[in-house]
Design a protein around this motif. Sequence first.
Motif, mmCIF file in Angstrom:
data_model
loop_
_atom_site.group_PDB
_atom_site.id
_atom_site.type_symbol
_atom_site.label_atom_id
_atom_site.label_comp_id
_atom_site.label_asym_id
_atom_site.label_seq_id
_atom_site.Cartn_x
_atom_site.Cartn_y
_atom_site.Cartn_z
ATOM 1 N N LEU A 1 -36.149 23.865 12.166
ATOM 2 C CA LEU A 1 -37.291 23.378 11.401
ATOM 3 C C LEU A 1 -37.269 21.873 11.180
ATOM 4 C CD1 LEU A 1 -37.681 26.151 8.661
ATOM 5 C CD2 LEU A 1 -38.983 25.865 10.770
ATOM 6 N N SER A 2 -36.135 21.236 11.441
ATOM 7 C CA SER A 2 -36.032 19.800 11.195
ATOM 8 C C SER A 2 -36.781 19.021 12.271
ATOM 9 C CB SER A 2 -34.568 19.359 11.180
ATOM 10 O OG SER A 2 -33.883 19.929 10.099
ATOM 11 N N PRO A 3 -37.515 17.991 11.883
ATOM 12 C CA PRO A 3 -38.139 17.121 12.888
ATOM 13 C C PRO A 3 -37.070 16.299 13.597
ATOM 14 C CG PRO A 3 -38.418 16.200 10.699
ATOM 15 C CD PRO A 3 -37.785 17.554 10.508
ATOM 16 N N ARG A 4 -37.409 15.765 14.742
ATOM 17 C CA ARG A 4 -36.453 14.941 15.479
ATOM 18 C C ARG A 4 -36.058 13.720 14.664
ATOM 19 N NH1 ARG A 4 -39.670 13.642 20.836
ATOM 20 N NH2 ARG A 4 -41.267 13.401 19.237
ATOM 21 N N CYS A 5 -34.787 13.363 14.766
ATOM 22 C CA CYS A 5 -34.342 12.126 14.120
ATOM 23 C C CYS A 5 -34.984 10.938 14.839
ATOM 24 C CB CYS A 5 -32.817 12.008 14.186
ATOM 25 S SG CYS A 5 -31.937 13.261 13.223
ATOM 26 N N LEU A 6 -35.295 9.904 14.086
ATOM 27 C CA LEU A 6 -35.838 8.703 14.702
ATOM 28 C C LEU A 6 -34.768 8.043 15.564
ATOM 29 C CD1 LEU A 6 -37.884 7.069 11.800
ATOM 30 C CD2 LEU A 6 -38.693 8.564 13.628
ATOM 31 N N LYS A 7 -35.175 7.548 16.720
ATOM 32 C CA LYS A 7 -34.260 6.835 17.602
ATOM 33 C C LYS A 7 -34.116 5.395 17.136
ATOM 34 C CE LYS A 7 -35.144 9.695 21.709
ATOM 35 N NZ LYS A 7 -36.090 10.642 21.143
ATOM 36 N N TRP A 8 -33.122 4.712 17.675
ATOM 37 C CA TRP A 8 -32.819 3.364 17.188
ATOM 38 C C TRP A 8 -33.980 2.401 17.380
ATOM 39 C CZ3 TRP A 8 -33.109 -0.213 21.070
ATOM 40 C CH2 TRP A 8 -32.830 0.195 22.372
ATOM 41 N N TRP A 9 -34.785 2.581 18.415
ATOM 42 C CA TRP A 9 -35.901 1.675 18.658
ATOM 43 C C TRP A 9 -37.105 1.997 17.777
ATOM 44 C CZ3 TRP A 9 -40.023 4.550 20.365
ATOM 45 C CH2 TRP A 9 -39.719 5.783 20.963
ATOM 46 N N GLN A 10 -37.024 3.084 17.009
ATOM 47 C CA GLN A 10 -38.084 3.433 16.067
ATOM 48 C C GLN A 10 -37.753 3.006 14.647
ATOM 49 O OE1 GLN A 10 -37.900 7.685 17.116
ATOM 50 N NE2 GLN A 10 -40.024 7.542 17.818
#
Length: 692
Positions: free
Chosen positions: A113-122
């Motif tokens: 259920l967790s959304p994707r973690c933000l990547k470093w460029w985000q």
Amino acid sequence: MPIQKEADRMELGECTRNQGYRDVDGGSAVADDDDDAAADGGGDPEGKRDGAALDPDAAAEYTQIQPYAGMPKEVLLLHSSKARYRVPREILFWLMVACTLALVTLTVTVIALSPRCLKWWQVSPVYQVYLRSFRDSDGDGVGDLKGVQEQLDHFQYLNIKSVWVSPFYRSPMTDSGYDVEDFSAVDPLFGTMEDFETLLAKMHNIGLKLIMDFIPNHTSDRHRWFNLSRTADPHYKDYYVWSDCNGSAPRPNNWVSVFGRSAWTYDEVRGQCYLHQFFKEQPELNIRNPHVRKELTDIIHFWMGKGVDGFRMGGVKYLLEATHLRNEPQVDPNKAPESVASEGDLYHDYTTSQLGLHDLLRDWRAEMEVYSREPGRYRFMVTESYDYHEVDKTMMYYSTPLVQESDFPFNFYLLDLPQNTSGSWVQLLVQLWMSNMPKDQWANWLVGNHDKPRIASAAGQAYIRVINMLLLTLPGTPVTYYGEEIGMENINVTDSQTQDPAGKYNESASRDPQRSPMQWSADMNAGFNNKTNITWLPVHPDYGSINVEVQKEDEGSVLAQYRFLNTLRQSELPLQRGWFCHVHADANVFSYIRELDGLNRAFLMVLNFGKESAITDLSSIRELPDQLKVLKSTNQVSDGKTVQKSRVPTEAGEGLVIQYSTSTRFNPNHPEQCYISEKACYLSAVDILYKC
């Protein structure tokens, strides 16, 4: 045998401390001496204990074996099978199984259920370093790799995580390094390969990512490949785009370069014309040649192997040209063909965005993905393509659910912001991107780069704060050109000071004004070069008041505001990954909300891009509370003020970040005004995000 029996009793009595001991064979309980005596007729003549006869059931219970320390395993096993020991043990076992299953189920559910973690460029802005102008470490007047290393603390101070460095390949510098002589070497002007490796290692040690330029469209005319191609070497003969012509005859067609004039130049060695979509010193690679594609793929592997975190793919729309070499249609069909000499005179149907372009980029992305498999080392890819009004072409550079391409194409539409300083115009430019962006993709925003005038000069110094506030509160990744964090402006460059070849062709096309040395301090040369009195371009005369050192000491400076907003953006979920909803736009003000479902904290931005002060009435927005408190203003005296939503005052060039509490969301009732890249909700009970 009374004597032997007595001896046995004595021996057993000496060795046994538990009065309820039962022998292994299940015999009678071992009694004490008094009991034995009673059994033999001795002891109590009445056969009683304590004056009362033993109840049979009580006697049986009394003789049960009791656990004791040091018991042999035979006794332990005898007890373990009893219900009072077996049942609790089974209860505990199944309870542990149930808890384990519940924990596994909860973990799987949270992950699912967790959304994707933000990547470093985000997570943070991408900061563009124009290497020649950032910091000179050796006193030759030109910025270099060691200079960047000396200023790494500046990125940490700003809370920047991603740094894009302009080209440092070996080059004759006809186009400031964009004409590459050797893709696998560092130009001595900027340092050595060891300097680069040291810089990269130090950046990684403090959590910074390095993005470098990849220039696949052309090389320098001094590149080994071109020298072999112009002599018709069998292997390199078709590495570039050649066509029959001669020095006096008309060129193969009417194609013109980005910088004007014909895109063809006659080569006397080969006796043919070669194509160049930029300067004549930048011959166009024939990327339809599989050997050329292999060479470019090897370059990607070379720098990925060094540990580079990503590539900015430059000039990608020019990578392929139509093989038929037909004339491109004129914008003005009545114009004399021989007078066609500028890029704007033609529709570039045959020299840009050709069939096969995206397949090529996807192939390169696949090569980069090999290096993204290492945990925490995702390799980033951004594409550069000026498509102007053809925004649909730009959007095609995004990845799709099935095929990876670029993480995002650069968004150049806010470069047009100075054309019309009004809230409605800014809303139009923002919506142009957000409404055309593919679903679930990530936006990005920039207002300046090494090719365009600085925004502080184009829009006016009075607007640099509100523009930075816009960039750092819109959804997506902001891109900051060096110096924008302190409000640097263009410089004036005389003819004798001009370095840009484009400026030598056409003074108005010079890009030198926006490439002046970074203003670090009020010291000599603005701290850019403190060893000699040499700078490759003049330093702006205002460096005594507009520099990093001075603004660090001023809580109301452009730098202080930039740092505050960047930190706020990274710490607040609504600004980081929440909904964007535009709520108001007029001749002066552009206003929008950032909110996250499930979180009772939201942000309202009221930004005045007009030429006069304004009172904004937001009373029609019932989701807003009647009273609003300013968290941050571009005008420091307004910080902390309380305003009524029916009367929100702003001066020209002023921006407000207003934080408020609410249990009512704006986005469910106004879906046509709202955008989100990947929807997520906040569960306050356990402080987590989940897909919703």
